[in-house]
Enzyme design. Structure first.
Site, PDB file in Angstrom:
ATOM      1  N   GLY A 148       0.825  -1.193   0.000  1.00 18.46           N
ATOM      2  CA  GLY A 148       0.000   0.000   0.000  1.00 18.46           C
ATOM      3  C   GLY A 148       0.869   1.257   0.000  1.00 18.46           C
ATOM      4  O   GLY A 148       0.574   2.231  -0.689  1.00 18.46           O
ATOM      5  N   ASN A 169      -7.115   4.499   9.350  1.00 17.96           N
ATOM      6  CA  ASN A 169      -6.631   3.283  10.011  1.00 17.96           C
ATOM      7  C   ASN A 169      -6.739   3.331  11.534  1.00 17.96           C
ATOM      8  O   ASN A 169      -6.913   2.307  12.174  1.00 17.96           O
ATOM      9  CB  ASN A 169      -5.182   2.983   9.605  1.00 17.96           C
ATOM     10  CG  ASN A 169      -4.286   4.200   9.647  1.00 17.96           C
ATOM     11  OD1 ASN A 169      -4.638   5.273   9.156  1.00 17.96           O
ATOM     12  ND2 ASN A 169      -3.130   4.052  10.251  1.00 17.96           N
ATOM     13  N   CYS A 200       3.272   5.814  20.290  1.00 15.46           N
ATOM     14  CA  CYS A 200       4.212   5.305  21.281  1.00 15.46           C
ATOM     15  C   CYS A 200       4.702   3.924  20.902  1.00 15.46           C
ATOM     16  O   CYS A 200       5.862   3.603  20.974  1.00 15.46           O
ATOM     17  CB  CYS A 200       3.551   5.181  22.644  1.00 15.46           C
ATOM     18  SG  CYS A 200       3.755   6.647  23.627  1.00 15.46           S
TER      19      CYS A 200
END
Ligand SMILES: Cc1ncc(COP(=O)(O)O)c(C=O)c1O
Ligand SMILES: Cc1ncc(COP(=O)(O)O)c(C=O)c1O
Ligand code: FES
Ligand code: FES
Lengths: 400, 161, 400
Positions: free
Chosen positions: C72, C157, C331
């Site tokens: 992608g 996403n 993170c």
């Protein structure tokens, strides 16, 4: 279907090694994203890093120097495109001048052409009749100053000729240029050690060494300026974006492990077969002309021209007999131009059009070679009988 | 193919993450002799350390903490709170993040900074103790944070998907 | 090892569909290079073209409009990079101005940043609290003239929010711009039809739909100017160089076939599970704040913040309980910056740091959901008890 199926096109691509198949089947159960922190991700990460270590080791590199790519083409595009990076931030001191050769793979030649539109100066080295570059000419280009990169393929895919990469690297470095070699055809066929070669970048591809298609690796020497080609995530330490192809990476590493075991004995064996082919063809077919260097050449490859016989016809008659070869010419890839590699070695268009490449592999047997020698003379004779262009012992015979 | 999938951090870190020691219950720190707070929520890391000190010997008798932080921050502060008990203020002040990381059996490169915070909060607590007890002359500067720690993190290895 | 292993991270990557595994095992026996003229090559070519047809059909495209890529990320890089093409030969009338959004995937955002160095002007659209762009703002940018491309992701996403692509395409075209959508997260979860969407380019990726990693496809509408990103051979009609990843391509096509069968019922089921999760979390955990659009969202995704609890700690305590999620915050990727997506929706850094993404998949069961609801409240409570930052019913509670 012909009774036999013989694959003499291992420079185009190779079948998967049985061990690679096994590895792929096992790896299919593992699906984490190596970038994820949870258990699924950590398992994938561990396998990717283990693979990186094994690929690095076989070329004498540190694992931090390996970037997994989607193909040999991507690796080569990545290196060349560095020299058009629009910003000095990511590629400081970049000198937008590349020296490469006339016999590179299209992915180097076409990328170079595109880079010209982006302000990069590109020069193409000539080759001699055997396909070797001239260090003197390289030095002249380097003297003209400002060369950022020298890119010379290690072994040519069509004629197999091997370049003297250590000497070329030394010269490039002497003039302050970085050194790249496209080792897609050399890696796994002859020893490749990044430190002996002295290169800064080196490209390999999985499917030429009995590994999967769609996976490759790029060696980038520690400390070498770099800018990602596919941009995005932090994958590959920020050097190549896109979720890692775990299956491909693990398959590539297994293919490399197998090369480590099999390469030396296989090279010996294939070199013997190649000489059998060369002698058999010379003895049984008139006016066969061999292309490429007779000895400084990857052991599996034999490129031969038959004046008066067009390459694609030879290929298709062989195909009917169950033998797969390729034409030296790019016909097979949809273009009718004769091979740029053969033309660069100084042969005329007819000889270039009339060539085939026989590239053997790990499963090639002496029976395959004998069958080829049984079948080929009849095919050439048949084509030449149909041909307007063949006169036995004609002009080509002299330059054999 | 490797059958990994086990905890990425060391056993010791995992142990302290699973059962952190000396977490302050509630929000009341009035029973403590020194309190330090470091970090901020913008960076995703905040640490509070509270100490009790035996005046005579200047030894730390109790150390409790709270954090808004990741696993490494939790585990390293947990282990730090164990390490300092019984130490003099001077000894405790000089513990380095490296020692804490070592005690944990190592930290991933991109997590080293997480262990620094507990350390800083401890020093702030010690300084707070000095101030409360009229020993401002003994306050040592905690190295100023000119840039946010977050900006210096090596962020390659792993990526969001 | 925990007794259960539950995978709630299907937006990061998915396990291979059992039918895809079978297809891959079968495809491993086929090794020809689709560019080769002989029998081995023709077999590979036939399989690649069959796969192309199936992938095209599921998005309402013509097979000539599908280019297979390596990911992608590569697809997105390819489209954006067109607008920096240095020559009008390959991309006539190119207008080097791109409008995209603040919530795109890093492969769009970082490529955009790089293109600025290559003379492309890039603007970033804001999003509202649900992650939706504003058509009015888009129109303003388009009015300022010279926009060559609008690139807006179909579904995000991290938070799952779906954009109104048909309306965005119409507006882009009204002002003479081309339209690209990154459909990596939408394709296979909700219906995707290139004609209904009205897009000129659309990106998909195999590993998000139970297909292999390292394979993707790019839709390029017939007649749209195009210039290859990876340059070299004649593969993919000259649109993407590199030996075709036959295994990946066949696996992708099989994954698409399975989506065709399974998608609709699965969406229904996962939407139900998501509401179970949303209600269960609300009922059992104080001050849980849901991110993203409550209804215009891909059905498998739930993003939730727990003020006072840091995302990575939640992720790792869940991991110890055998549950795999991801943090909305970056993170987890080793960077400490809070999620750029959540920040763009206007939440503060603390809420962004304290978020997790639960992304379900085809194998998610109601038991998985119940187990999650059993385990999560205790973990959040535990973390909040350790936290310097949580005040029950604190400032965040008001904005729930
Ligand atoms: C929205 C979106 N675009 C692009 C990508 C990149 O896809 P790939 O990992 O195949 O490069 C992803 C996932 O990683 C994504 O979620
Ligand atoms: C010398 C050489 N370089 C590069 C390539 C490209 O490799 P890939 O097909 O993996 O892109 C090939 C083969 O196709 C090759 O022979
Ligand atoms: S920043 Fe664009 S190529 Fe380096
Ligand atoms: S010719 Fe180089 S990008 Fe189009």
């Amino acid at each position: 279907m012909p009774s036999r199926q013989i694959y003499f096109d291992n420079n185009a691509t190779t079948p998967l090694h049985p061990e690679v198949k096994k590895e792929l089947v096992a790896a299919m159960e593992m699906y984490g994203n190596p970038s994820s922190m949870h258990a699924f991700g950590r398992e994938a990460r561990a396998n990717v890093e283990d693979a990186r270590h094994r690929v690095a080791a076989f070329m004498g590199a540190d694992e931090s120097e390996i970037v997994f790519t989607g193909s040999g083409s991507e690796g080569n595009n990545t290196v060349l495109s560095l020299f058009a990076c629009g910003t000095s931030q990511c590629f400081p001191g970049m000198k937008p001048k590349i020296v490469t050769t006339k016999i590179e793979h299209p992915c180097v030649l076409e990328t170079s052409q595109c880079l010209v539109h982006r302000g990069v100066d590109v020069s193409y080295l000539d080759v001699d009749a055997y396909g070797k570059i001239d260090l003197g000419q390289l030095e002249e280009y380097l003297k003209s100053d400002g060369v950022g990169l020298v890119s010379v393929m290690m072994a040519n895919n069509e004629i197999g000729t091997i370049q003297d990469i250590p000497a070329i690297s030394a010269l490039a470095h002497q003039y302050g240029a970085l050194m790249h070699t496209d080792a897609v055809q050399a890696f796994g066929k002859i020893p490749v050690d990044v430190n002996e070669l002295g290169v800064d970048f080196l490209t390999i591809s999985g499917h030429k060494i009995y590994g999967p298609k769609g996976i490759g690796a790029l060696y980038v020497r520690k400390g070498t300026p770099y800018c990602p080609f596919i941009r995005g995530g932090h994958q590959e330490r920020g050097r190549r974006a896109g979720t890692e192809n775990t299956l491909g990476i693990m398959g590539l590493a297994m293919a490399v492990d197998m090369r480590k075991i099999e390469m030396a004995a296989e090279a010996e064996r294939l070199r013997g077969f190649r000489e059998m082919l060369r002698e058999g063809i010379s003895a049984r077919i008139d006016d066969a002309l061999f292309n490429g260097h007779p000895t400084d050449s990857i052991p599996n490859t034999l490129n031969v021209s038959f004046p008066g016989a067009e390459g694609e016809s030879i290929l298709l008659y062989l195909d009917l007999a169950g033998i797969a070869v390729s034409t030296g010419s790019a016909c097979a890839s949809g273009s009718l131009d004769p091979s740029h590699v053969l033309l660069a070695t100084g042969v005329d268009a007819e000889r270039a059009h009339g060539s085939i490449r026989i590239s053997m592999g790990r499963s090639t047997t002496v029976e395959d070679v004998e069958y080829m020698l049984d079948v080929l003379p009849g095919i050439i004779e048949r084509i030449r009988n149909m041909s307007t262009a063949y006169i036995k012992g004609g002009p080509h015979a002299a330059i054999r | 193919m490797l059958q990994s999938g086990e905890w990425a951090y060391t056993e010791k870190l995992k142990e302290h993450f699973e059962s952190p020691k000396n977490v302050l219950q509630g929000n009341d720190t009035s029973a403590f002799d020194g309190v330090g707070m470091e970090g901020n929520l913008q960076c995703g890391d905040q640490m509070m350390v509270a100490i009790k000190v035996d005046k005579e010997s200047e030894k730390i008798t109790d150390c409790q903490w709270k954090t808004y932080g990741c696993a490494s921050a939790i585990a390293s502060t947990s282990i730090l709170s164990e390490m300092v008990k019984g130490m003099t203020l001077d000894q405790a002040f000089n513990i380095s993040p490296k020692e804490v990381a070592k005690e944990l059996g190592g930290l991933p490169e991109n997590k080293i900074h997480c262990s620094v915070l507990g350390d800083k909060a401890l020093r702030a607590a010690i300084n707070d103790y000095f101030i409360r007890n009229g020993m401002s002359d003994r306050v040592q500067k905690v190295q100023a944070r000119t840039v946010c720690q977050c900006m210096n993190v090596t962020d390659h290895d792993i990526e969001e998907a």
